[in-house]
Design a protein around this motif. Structure first.
Motif, PDB file in Angstrom:
ATOM      1  N   GLY A  32       0.933  -1.083  -0.010  1.00 11.69           N
ATOM      2  CA  GLY A  32       0.019  -0.052  -0.023  1.00 11.69           C
ATOM      3  C   GLY A  32       0.813   1.341  -0.033  1.00 11.69           C
ATOM      4  N   ALA A  33       0.345   2.153   0.649  1.00 10.70           N
ATOM      5  CA  ALA A  33       1.133   3.672   0.722  1.00 10.70           C
ATOM      6  C   ALA A  33       2.719   3.212   1.233  1.00 10.70           C
ATOM      7  CB  ALA A  33       0.554   4.600   1.497  1.00 10.70           C
ATOM      8  N   SER A  34       3.304   3.929   1.066  1.00 15.90           N
ATOM      9  CA  SER A  34       4.953   3.834   1.284  1.00 15.90           C
ATOM     10  C   SER A  34       5.425   5.099   2.401  1.00 15.90           C
ATOM     11  CB  SER A  34       5.794   3.917   0.276  1.00 15.90           C
ATOM     12  OG  SER A  34       5.482   2.687  -0.507  1.00 15.90           O
ATOM     13  N   ARG A  35       6.245   4.984   3.335  1.00 12.46           N
ATOM     14  CA  ARG A  35       6.798   6.119   4.106  1.00 12.46           C
ATOM     15  C   ARG A  35       8.235   6.071   3.424  1.00 12.46           C
ATOM     16  NH1 ARG A  35       8.853   4.159   8.340  1.00 12.46           N
ATOM     17  NH2 ARG A  35       8.815   5.959   9.634  1.00 12.46           N
ATOM     18  N   LEU A  36       8.345   7.590   3.363  1.00 16.14           N
ATOM     19  CA  LEU A  36       9.600   7.915   2.665  1.00 16.14           C
ATOM     20  C   LEU A  36      10.913   7.729   3.614  1.00 16.14           C
ATOM     21  CD1 LEU A  36      10.984   9.808   0.736  1.00 16.14           C
ATOM     22  CD2 LEU A  36      10.842  11.562   2.847  1.00 16.14           C
ATOM     23  N   ALA A  37      10.600   7.190   4.823  1.00 12.51           N
ATOM     24  CA  ALA A  37      12.001   6.733   5.515  1.00 12.51           C
ATOM     25  C   ALA A  37      12.340   5.356   4.962  1.00 12.51           C
ATOM     26  CB  ALA A  37      11.589   6.976   6.973  1.00 12.51           C
ATOM     27  N   ASP A  38      11.232   4.476   4.814  1.00 21.13           N
ATOM     28  CA  ASP A  38      11.359   3.200   4.317  1.00 21.13           C
ATOM     29  C   ASP A  38      12.094   2.980   2.869  1.00 21.13           C
ATOM     30  OD1 ASP A  38      10.356   2.214   6.804  1.00 21.13           O
ATOM     31  OD2 ASP A  38       8.307   1.938   5.929  1.00 21.13           O
ATOM     32  N   ILE A  39      11.305   3.876   2.010  1.00 19.21           N
ATOM     33  CA  ILE A  39      11.906   4.047   0.851  1.00 19.21           C
ATOM     34  C   ILE A  39      13.448   4.360   0.796  1.00 19.21           C
ATOM     35  CG2 ILE A  39      11.959   5.231  -1.717  1.00 19.21           C
ATOM     36  CD1 ILE A  39       9.006   5.854  -0.807  1.00 19.21           C
ATOM     37  N   ALA A  40      13.864   5.316   1.907  1.00 17.99           N
ATOM     38  CA  ALA A  40      15.211   5.900   1.796  1.00 17.99           C
ATOM     39  C   ALA A  40      16.146   4.691   2.191  1.00 17.99           C
ATOM     40  CB  ALA A  40      15.106   7.128   2.687  1.00 17.99           C
ATOM     41  N   ALA A  41      15.744   3.999   3.063  1.00 15.27           N
ATOM     42  CA  ALA A  41      16.523   2.921   3.767  1.00 15.27           C
ATOM     43  C   ALA A  41      16.844   1.926   2.598  1.00 15.27           C
ATOM     44  CB  ALA A  41      15.772   2.372   4.987  1.00 15.27           C
ATOM     45  N   ARG A  42      15.943   1.689   1.763  1.00 10.83           N
ATOM     46  CA  ARG A  42      16.066   0.536   0.746  1.00 10.83           C
ATOM     47  C   ARG A  42      17.002   0.965  -0.140  1.00 10.83           C
ATOM     48  NH1 ARG A  42       9.575  -0.076   0.455  1.00 10.83           N
ATOM     49  NH2 ARG A  42       9.235  -1.040   2.595  1.00 10.83           N
ATOM     50  N   MET A  43      16.966   2.268  -0.587  1.00 10.85           N
ATOM     51  CA  MET A  43      17.763   2.877  -1.331  1.00 10.85           C
ATOM     52  C   MET A  43      19.395   3.259  -0.894  1.00 10.85           C
ATOM     53  SD  MET A  43      15.294   6.020  -2.951  1.00 10.85           S
ATOM     54  CE  MET A  43      16.726   6.647  -4.305  1.00 10.85           C
ATOM     55  N   GLY A  44      19.340   3.039   0.457  1.00  8.82           N
ATOM     56  CA  GLY A  44      20.639   3.460   1.195  1.00  8.82           C
ATOM     57  C   GLY A  44      20.979   4.823   1.076  1.00  8.82           C
ATOM     58  N   LYS A  45      19.954   5.721   1.381  1.00 13.11           N
ATOM     59  CA  LYS A  45      20.228   7.151   1.196  1.00 13.11           C
ATOM     60  C   LYS A  45      19.512   7.752   2.394  1.00 13.11           C
ATOM     61  CE  LYS A  45      22.224   7.008  -2.724  1.00 13.11           C
ATOM     62  NZ  LYS A  45      23.564   7.392  -2.772  1.00 13.11           N
ATOM     63  N   THR A  46      19.717   8.824   2.864  1.00 13.62           N
ATOM     64  CA  THR A  46      18.988   9.744   3.861  1.00 13.62           C
ATOM     65  C   THR A  46      17.642  10.091   3.464  1.00 13.62           C
ATOM     66  OG1 THR A  46      19.670  12.008   3.182  1.00 13.62           O
ATOM     67  CG2 THR A  46      21.175  10.539   4.629  1.00 13.62           C
TER      68      THR A  46
END
Length: 387
Positions: A313-327
């Motif tokens: 469903g909807a995504s949290r920005l912090a989760d996406i950043a963590a998966r990208m290995g970025k802040t």
């Protein structure tokens, strides 16, 4: 029986669903006269939401009121194409005698006829705004005007945009009956309006309708009406199945209808037809909408979307950043870019979701390919090949 659905970019569907308020507002502005708000519009929406179709439909409204309509697509030579089409339409409306002293116009419009004279220039062609002004002179006796539509404004360069906007502003200040309706992706419009020049400031005052998805109940009703009018039958239950499969996305309405109709071609549409049609429509949506949309994005934009697609469903920005290995700050830049591009939408505080139907599923199915392409490009760059 011929297939009534039209899943081709820009093709007018057999029934336009959920767009009547935009058409009504434009009709009211034509009736109210020069300077009315909806005669100047910057229309936005995601790919496949029906922007080109709406430009066509608004042009039909203008023509029904006796206006001359000039449709163009943005890009090199756009202003010259407007000038040429205005000149052709002026000549089609009457006999042009280019003498040394005056030009005689004998005009027949949808609302009657008139003859008048105006000074004849020595040159055969004029700047685009002069060609449009001359056409407006011809139409003035019958109180009709000119409607210019511009599609794909992301292809405009700044100089063209400033010239177009500045000249249109002048025509409006002269109380000329002129309409300018442009359409483009959200990010293109935001970038267009980001400058501080006077023409850009003028465009910020344009009406900015945003085309969104159509309510599913209206989509179901449209399926029933289109299929019935075309001589076949569809149950209420199956019409709702088709509608839900579209998520209210206008281009998907045409795809589902087209491919469902193809399964049988004659007789009642069955559950088996709908199942097969929806599957075929989803496959075509990926090839026709998602693939080119993703191709227009940067590598990091696509990486953001692939990581986002891991959520159901909807995504949290912090989760996406963590998966990208970025802040989160880094990822936030690309969130904002994708919001402006119409690829994703805000879904609550700190949350984002996909804007187009089935984009999540498409990204999951093609994630390996998309990431492999990214890895290949980086490898070639490291080896000194094309980046």
């Amino acid at each position: 029986m011929s297939n009534p659905f039209k899943p081709t970019a820009g093709a007018t569907p057999p029934l336009l669903v959920g767009r009547q308020p935009v058409l009504d507002a434009f009709q009211e502005s034509i009736e109210d006269g020069p300077g009315s708000p909806y005669l100047l519009q910057l229309m936005t929406g995601a790919r496949g939401v029906g922007k080109t179709v709406m430009l066509n439909e608004l042009g039909e409204v203008a023509q029904a009121n006796g206006w001359v309509v000039i449709h163009v697509t943005a890009g090199p030579g756009m202003l010259e194409r407007i000038a040429q089409r205005a000149r052709v339409r002026r000549q089609e409306l009457g006999a042009v005698d280019r003498g040394h002293g005056a030009t005689t116009w004998s005009v027949t419009t949808p609302l009657g006829g008139v003859s008048r004279q105006s000074p004849s220039p020595e040159a055969e062609s004029w700047p685009w705004v002069d060609e449009v002004a001359a056409l407006l002179d011809v139409l003035a006796a019958h109180q009709t005007g000119v409607c210019i539509t511009v599609d794909e404004i992301h292809s405009l360069d700044v100089e063209q945009m400033q010239t177009l906007a500045g000249d249109i502003q002048m025509l409006i200040r002269e109380s000329r009956p002129i309409a300018l309706i442009m359409a483009g992706l959200p990010r293109a419009v935001e970038e267009l309006l980001a400058g501080e020049s006077r023409p850009t400031t003028f465009l910020r005052r344009a009406e900015r309708p945003v085309l969104r998805d159509v309510p599913v109940s209206e989509v179901a009703d449209s399926f029933l009406q289109i299929v019935t009018d075309a001589g076949r039958s569809l149950s209420d239950e199956l019409a709702m199945v088709c509608a839900r499969a579209t998520n209210g996305y206008p281009f998907m309405i045409q795809l589902v209808g087209y491919h469902t109709w193809r399964q049988g071609r004659t007789g009642p549409i069955t559950a088996e037809h709908v199942t097969a049609g929806v599957a075929a429509a989803r496959a075509r949506l990926g090839a026709l909408v998602h693939e080119p949309a993703l191709a227009d994005l940067s590598e990091v934009d696509r990486t953001f979307l692939v990581k986002m697609a891991q959520d159901d469903g909807a995504s949290r920005l912090a989760d996406i950043a963590a998966r990208m290995g970025k802040t989160s700050q880094y990822a936030g830049v690309y969130r904002d870019r994708l919001l402006k591009a119409g690829m994703i939408q805000a879904a609550g505080y700190g949350l984002v979701d996909f804007d187009a139907p089935y984009l999540r599923e498409y990204l999951r199915e093609h994630a390996a390919h998309l990431m492999a392409d990214r890895h290949t490009r980086h490898t070639r760059s490291d080896e000194g090949g094309p980046g």
